[in-house]
Structure formats: C-alpha cells, structure tokens
Design an enzyme around this catalytic site. Structure first.
Site, PDB file in Angstrom:
ATOM      1  N   LYS A   1      -9.269   6.143  -9.702  1.00  0.00           N
ATOM      2  CA  LYS A   1      -9.533   7.544 -10.079  1.00  0.00           C
ATOM      3  C   LYS A   1      -8.343   8.435  -9.722  1.00  0.00           C
ATOM      4  CE  LYS A   1     -13.309   7.870  -7.530  1.00  0.00           C
ATOM      5  NZ  LYS A   1     -13.382   6.501  -6.984  1.00  0.00           N
ATOM      6  N   ARG A  60     -21.577  12.325  -7.040  1.00  0.00           N
ATOM      7  CA  ARG A  60     -21.852  10.926  -6.667  1.00  0.00           C
ATOM      8  C   ARG A  60     -23.322  10.637  -6.488  1.00  0.00           C
ATOM      9  NH1 ARG A  60     -17.099   8.095  -3.561  1.00  0.00           N
ATOM     10  NH2 ARG A  60     -15.704   9.761  -3.683  1.00  0.00           N
ATOM     11  N   ARG A  65      -3.440  -0.592   0.167  1.00  0.00           N
ATOM     12  CA  ARG A  65      -3.233   0.844  -0.094  1.00  0.00           C
ATOM     13  C   ARG A  65      -2.642   1.540   1.127  1.00  0.00           C
ATOM     14  NH1 ARG A  65      -7.658   4.835  -2.450  1.00  0.00           N
ATOM     15  NH2 ARG A  65      -9.037   3.888  -0.912  1.00  0.00           N
ATOM     16  N   ARG A 125      -6.135   4.279   5.153  1.00  0.00           N
ATOM     17  CA  ARG A 125      -7.340   5.102   5.319  1.00  0.00           C
ATOM     18  C   ARG A 125      -8.323   4.387   6.248  1.00  0.00           C
ATOM     19  NH1 ARG A 125      -9.157   7.406  -0.504  1.00  0.00           N
ATOM     20  NH2 ARG A 125     -11.142   6.620   0.254  1.00  0.00           N
ATOM     21  N   ARG A 128     -19.057   1.098   0.930  1.00  0.00           N
ATOM     22  CA  ARG A 128     -18.762   2.054  -0.157  1.00  0.00           C
ATOM     23  C   ARG A 128     -19.137   1.460  -1.513  1.00  0.00           C
ATOM     24  NH1 ARG A 128     -12.726   2.648   1.149  1.00  0.00           N
ATOM     25  NH2 ARG A 128     -12.542   3.927  -0.720  1.00  0.00           N
TER      26      ARG A 128
HETATM   27  P1  G5P Z   1     -12.841   9.232  -2.068  1.00  0.00           P
HETATM   28  O1  G5P Z   1     -11.582   9.630  -1.442  1.00  0.00           O
HETATM   29  O2  G5P Z   1     -13.253   9.846  -3.338  1.00  0.00           O
HETATM   30  P2  G5P Z   1     -13.387   6.656  -3.249  1.00  0.00           P
HETATM   31  O3  G5P Z   1     -13.944   5.598  -2.356  1.00  0.00           O
HETATM   32  O4  G5P Z   1     -14.263   7.147  -4.299  1.00  0.00           O
HETATM   33  O5  G5P Z   1     -12.797   7.666  -2.196  1.00  0.00           O
HETATM   34  P3  G5P Z   1     -10.769   5.949  -3.627  1.00  0.00           P
HETATM   35  O6  G5P Z   1     -10.796   4.947  -2.528  1.00  0.00           O
HETATM   36  O7  G5P Z   1     -10.035   7.240  -3.393  1.00  0.00           O
HETATM   37  O8  G5P Z   1     -12.187   6.229  -4.103  1.00  0.00           O
HETATM   38  P4  G5P Z   1      -9.688   5.731  -6.277  1.00  0.00           P
HETATM   39  O9  G5P Z   1      -9.224   7.150  -6.191  1.00  0.00           O
HETATM   40  O10 G5P Z   1     -10.680   5.367  -7.303  1.00  0.00           O
HETATM   41  O11 G5P Z   1     -10.164   5.188  -4.862  1.00  0.00           O
HETATM   42  O12 G5P Z   1      -8.469   4.767  -6.492  1.00  0.00           O
HETATM   43  P5  G5P Z   1      -6.876   4.991  -6.273  1.00  0.00           P
HETATM   44  O13 G5P Z   1      -6.608   5.584  -4.955  1.00  0.00           O
HETATM   45  O14 G5P Z   1      -6.280   5.618  -7.478  1.00  0.00           O
HETATM   46  O15 G5P Z   1      -6.445   3.453  -6.281  1.00  0.00           O
HETATM   47  C1  G5P Z   1      -6.787   2.601  -5.214  1.00  0.00           C
HETATM   48  C2  G5P Z   1      -5.538   1.816  -4.788  1.00  0.00           C
HETATM   49  O16 G5P Z   1      -5.193   0.928  -5.853  1.00  0.00           O
HETATM   50  C3  G5P Z   1      -4.288   2.688  -4.545  1.00  0.00           C
HETATM   51  O17 G5P Z   1      -3.522   2.108  -3.526  1.00  0.00           O
HETATM   52  C4  G5P Z   1      -3.521   2.617  -5.885  1.00  0.00           C
HETATM   53  O18 G5P Z   1      -2.127   2.806  -5.725  1.00  0.00           O
HETATM   54  C5  G5P Z   1      -3.865   1.184  -6.306  1.00  0.00           C
HETATM   55  N1  G5P Z   1      -3.873   0.925  -7.741  1.00  0.00           N
HETATM   56  C6  G5P Z   1      -4.286   1.713  -8.763  1.00  0.00           C
HETATM   57  N2  G5P Z   1      -4.172   1.053  -9.938  1.00  0.00           N
HETATM   58  C7  G5P Z   1      -3.696  -0.187  -9.633  1.00  0.00           C
HETATM   59  C8  G5P Z   1      -3.354  -1.338 -10.406  1.00  0.00           C
HETATM   60  O19 G5P Z   1      -3.495  -1.350 -11.645  1.00  0.00           O
HETATM   61  N3  G5P Z   1      -2.901  -2.429  -9.722  1.00  0.00           N
HETATM   62  C9  G5P Z   1      -2.744  -2.442  -8.357  1.00  0.00           C
HETATM   63  N4  G5P Z   1      -2.271  -3.543  -7.760  1.00  0.00           N
HETATM   64  N5  G5P Z   1      -3.032  -1.371  -7.604  1.00  0.00           N
HETATM   65  C10 G5P Z   1      -3.506  -0.266  -8.226  1.00  0.00           C
HETATM   66  O20 G5P Z   1     -14.060   9.418  -1.025  1.00  0.00           O
HETATM   67  C11 G5P Z   1     -13.921   8.978   0.300  1.00  0.00           C
HETATM   68  C12 G5P Z   1     -15.189   9.282   1.061  1.00  0.00           C
HETATM   69  O21 G5P Z   1     -15.412  10.699   1.100  1.00  0.00           O
HETATM   70  C13 G5P Z   1     -16.805  11.005   1.016  1.00  0.00           C
HETATM   71  C14 G5P Z   1     -17.524   9.643   1.099  1.00  0.00           C
HETATM   72  O22 G5P Z   1     -17.728   9.353   2.457  1.00  0.00           O
HETATM   73  C15 G5P Z   1     -16.473   8.693   0.487  1.00  0.00           C
HETATM   74  O23 G5P Z   1     -16.675   7.343   0.876  1.00  0.00           O
HETATM   75  N6  G5P Z   1     -17.077  11.668  -0.253  1.00  0.00           N
HETATM   76  C16 G5P Z   1     -18.283  12.113  -0.642  1.00  0.00           C
HETATM   77  N7  G5P Z   1     -19.499  12.070  -0.043  1.00  0.00           N
HETATM   78  C17 G5P Z   1     -20.544  12.583  -0.736  1.00  0.00           C
HETATM   79  N8  G5P Z   1     -20.435  13.093  -1.981  1.00  0.00           N
HETATM   80  C18 G5P Z   1     -19.226  13.155  -2.618  1.00  0.00           C
HETATM   81  N9  G5P Z   1     -19.130  13.669  -3.859  1.00  0.00           N
HETATM   82  C19 G5P Z   1     -18.085  12.658  -1.934  1.00  0.00           C
HETATM   83  N10 G5P Z   1     -16.782  12.556  -2.261  1.00  0.00           N
HETATM   84  C20 G5P Z   1     -16.185  11.958  -1.234  1.00  0.00           C
HETATM   85 MG    MG Z   2      -9.292   8.641  -4.664  1.00  0.00          MG
END
Ligand code: G5P
Ligand code: MG
Length: 215
Positions: free
Chosen positions: A18, A92, A126, A159, A170
């Site tokens: 995302k 979410r 990451r 993280r 998660r």
């Molecule tokens: P976050 O911060 O929203 P998540 O768990 O939803 O966290 P996250 O981990 O931020 O999602 P993402 O944004 O979907 O993941 O993914 P990203 O960061 O872009 O990519 C993940 C990794 O893969 C990175 O290192 C990137 O460089 C790599 N990558 C991407 N594409 C590729 C690829 O093609 N190949 C490879 N090899 N790598 C790749 O929420 C965190 C916490 O906050 C709270 C909750 O506690 C949650 O767990 N929270 C909420 N609580 C309640 N309600 C809500 N609405 C909440 N929002 C947040």
């Molecule tokens: Mg994210």
C-alpha cells in the site's frame, strides 16, 4: 468543490505494498497521502496522548480502537478539503468504513491482492525511516547506503510490528476484520482489485486505471 479532485482509498493486507503504490500514485497524480499507520507512528514518536494509547496495540499487531483512529483520520481529511487525497490503511473495520462513507464522497477503493507467502518474506527485509515514513526493502528498493535513509542520512530501523509474531497477528486480523470490507465497497460500486506477486507487476495496471478514470 472542484470536481476534478480525486478521493481514493488503498486497501490490502499488511505488507501488500500500500505504501509503495501510494508513493507512486502521489507522485504521478499529485495527491495528498494520508497513512493511518504513519500518523500513529508519528504520534508515538512525539509522545502524544494518541501515541501513548496506540503504542501497545501496534506492537502486538492489534488494531487501535475505532474511536481514536476515526476521529484522527476524519480530522486530517478536514484539513485538506481542496486537494486530491489517497487514504492508506483506513478504514479497517466495518465501523470505520461506515463512518468514512457517511463523511466523504469516495471515488475509488483500490484493493491490492498479494499472496500471504510473498508478504511474510517481504516484511523480514523491510527497513524504514520512521520520521518520514520512507520505506526500503533489501533486494527491491535498497537504500543507497545500507542502513541509512537516502534523503536525511539518518539511520533506518525495523518496525516493532514486523517481528514474526506480530506479522502473524496482523495477517489474522486482516482476514477477520478488514478483508470483509472488500464486499462492502464492492456493493457500493467503488472497489477495484489488482492482483500480483510484485509491485512492479501491479503498478502499471493501477496507473492505467487512474489514467482512464481521472485524466
Ligand atoms: P500500517 O502502517 O498501515 P499495515 O500492516 O497495514 O501497516 P504495512 O506494513 O505498512 O501495512 P504496506 O504499506 O501495505 O504495509 O506495504 P509497503 O510498506 O508498501 O511494503 C512492504 C514492504 O515490501 C516494504 O519494505 C516495501 O519496500 C516492500 N515491497 C513492496 N513491493 C515489493 C515487491 O514487489 N517486492 C519486494 N521484494 N518488496 C516489495 O498499520 C500499522 C498498525 O497501525 C495500526 C494497527 O495497529 C496496524 O497494525 N493501525 C490501525 N488500527 C486501527 N485502525 C486503523 N485504520 C489503523 N491503521 C493503522
Ligand atoms: Mg504502509
């Protein structure tokens, strides 16, 4: 209100890309990026009341209760009424989705569909620059210097919720609480799903869709 404004949401499992797809959309389509996770982490860093509450939920991979997060996000949207925006990580839960739908006109909800085995592998490598939310991945988008942010030169960290137990939690919560929202937005007629194993495979299709809908 300017009818050319884009009001979009990006959804998908933790680690589905995302943040990575958001960065590309923001650059290409000139939108404000609001990431609920980045906002919460910045509150934790600044030791605010919200940060103090959110900290323990995030570390355990659990959701922060609706009452705190919804107010915070709707407040942020209020500040950027005259801009296009992309909401990442919110909503979410069904309650969050309903509150957002009542408060805002949503043009599109992008859903990233990436297999869990790919995600579990990715999150091990990451590295993030916490103050800015910039994200790196070893072997995909490496920092220019290992362990250091490209822009500020400050150290990168992992993280606290990227440890295996929190990642498992998660993904479980995503399946139970967030995945069902796809059906909610599908019924509203705004859901578009993009499937793939890499962001480079998914991104051209997202861009093509945005080009067709908003340009
Ligand atoms: P976050 O911060 O929203 P998540 O768990 O939803 O966290 P996250 O981990 O931020 O999602 P993402 O944004 O979907 O993941 O993914 P990203 O960061 O872009 O990519 C993940 C990794 O893969 C990175 O290192 C990137 O460089 C790599 N990558 C991407 N594409 C590729 C690829 O093609 N190949 C490879 N090899 N790598 C790749 O929420 C965190 C916490 O906050 C709270 C909750 O506690 C949650 O767990 N929270 C909420 N609580 C309640 N309600 C809500 N609405 C909440 N929002 C947040
Ligand atoms: Mg994210």
């Amino acid at each position: 209100m300017n009818s050319n404004l884009i009001r979009a949401v990006i959804m998908g499992a933790p680690g589905s890309g995302k943040g990575t797809v958001s960065a590309r959309l923001v650059k290409t389509f000139n939108m404000h990026h609001i990431s609920s996770g980045d906002l919460l982490r910045s509150n934790i860093e600044q030791k605010t009341e919200l940060g103090r509450i959110a900290d323990k939920y995030i570390k355990e991979g659990k959701l922060v209760p609706d009452v705190y997060i919804t107010q915070c996000i709707l407040g942020e949207l209020d500040k950027i009424r005259t801009s296009s925006w992309l909401l990442d990580g919110f909503p979410r839960t069904p309650e969050q989705a309903e509150d957002l739908w009542q408060a805002e006109k949503i043009d599109t909800v992008i859903n990233l569909d990436v297999p869990f085995d790919v995600i579990i592998d990715r999150l091990k490598s990451r590295w993030v620059h916490l103050p800015s939310g910039r994200v790196y991945n070893i072997g995909f988008n490496d920092p220019k210097v290992r362990g250091v942010d490209d822009i500020t030169g400050e150290p990168l960290s992992q993280r606290p919720d990227d440890n295996p137990a929190a990642v498992r939690k998660r993904l479980e919560i995503y399946d139970a609480c967030t995945r069902p929202l796809n059906e909610y937005f599908r019924k509203k007629g705004v859901l578009v799903t993009f499937s793939g194993r890499t962001t480079n495979e998914i991104w051209p299709n997202v861009k093509k869709y945005f080009d067709g809908k908003f340009r």
